[in-house]
Design an enzyme around this catalytic site. Structure first.
Site, mmCIF file in Angstrom:
data_model
loop_
_atom_site.group_PDB
_atom_site.id
_atom_site.type_symbol
_atom_site.label_atom_id
_atom_site.label_comp_id
_atom_site.label_asym_id
_atom_site.label_seq_id
_atom_site.Cartn_x
_atom_site.Cartn_y
_atom_site.Cartn_z
ATOM 1 N N HIS A 64 29.068 13.737 10.016
ATOM 2 C CA HIS A 64 29.985 12.625 9.737
ATOM 3 C C HIS A 64 31.284 12.911 10.471
ATOM 4 C CE1 HIS A 64 31.570 9.171 7.448
ATOM 5 N NE2 HIS A 64 32.724 9.818 7.575
ATOM 6 N N CYS A 65 31.683 12.006 11.350
ATOM 7 C CA CYS A 65 32.853 12.220 12.197
ATOM 8 C C CYS A 65 34.059 11.477 11.619
ATOM 9 C CB CYS A 65 32.580 11.737 13.619
ATOM 10 S SG CYS A 65 33.971 12.013 14.748
#
Length: 239
Positions: free
Chosen positions: A62-63
């Site tokens: 998850h960025c």
């Protein structure tokens, strides 16, 4: 980046008649992978994201910088984002460095220096305390921000080039894969990453079948994501 990373279809279940030589299983009891939070089975390489609160196909991470998960459907877009940002940052950093060297050389030789948006000419003798020093300070600050940012983004790009070459995700690199090798895979290297098809075929699978289009953004999400060939399948196919 607003492209959806890939959703598990509602009601998806593993095919009981599937004869794949390698199947991912749970670490605890070797059974089919099941997400208790989503109340559904998980396809190979999918993981539950605590931020997005759902399972993501071939989840990489998850960025927070793009406020989205990076998964099967948008990984190529994320990879291209790193490529383009790295190129732009390297270009900007070199421009700042070149102009800084120009200022140093000009001040040493008492030559005219052009600064500002309009490249207004100044000399250190005529204007020692105003425009020139102000622009030197701005450029020093810009270079101090650009250099570490460039190093960080380029290092991230190099990391993901390694992941593409090995056909791994960041989660798979950190946690590994618990897989069951069936009878058809007797004699297989159980320590090998099961989805590693070789550098060329890994790139084709992750970035697309046409290398000439790898550097162009996709207009839609990458299709598929529910099943992936393994190195045992690649042996059977002869590549």
């Amino acid at each position: 980046m607003f492209t959806d990373p890939g959703r598990v279809p509602p009601g998806w279940q593993p095919d009981a008649e599937q004869q794949a030589a390698v199947q991912e299983v749970k670490k605890s009891d070797g059974g089919a992978r099941y997400c208790k939070k989503c109340n559904q089975y998980k396809p190979p390489r999918s993981h539950h994201c605590r931020v997005c609160e759902r399972c993501v196909l071939r989840m990489d991470h998850h960025c927070p910088w793009v406020n989205n998960c990076i998964g099967h459907a948008n990984y190529r877009s994320f990879f291209l984002l790193l490529v383009y940002c790295s190129a732009a940052l390297i270009h900007s950093t070199l421009l700042l460095l070149g102009h800084a060297l120009h200022l140093v050389s000009s001040s040493a030789n008492s030559r005219v220096v052009r600064v500002g948006p309009r490249a207004t000419p100044h000399t250190f003798e005529e204007d020692p305390d105003s425009h020139v020093l102000w622009h030197i300070g701005l450029q020093t600050f810009a270079f101090a921000v650009a250099l570490p940012t460039t190093i960080a983004v380029v290092m991230l790009l190099v990391w993901h080039i390694r992941m593409v070459a090995a056909n791994k995700t960041t989660i798979e690199h950190a946690e590994g894969i618990t897989a069951q090798i069936k009878a058809g895979g007797l004699g297989a290297d159980k320590q090998r990453h099961p989805y590693n098809l070789g550098c060329v075929h890994n790139g084709l699978q992750v970035l697309g079948d046409e290398p000439v289009l790898w550097w162009l953004p996709r207009s839609s999400a990458t299709p598929g994501g529910l099943a992936y060939p393994t190195f045992l399948d690649s042996r059977a196919l002869g590549f």
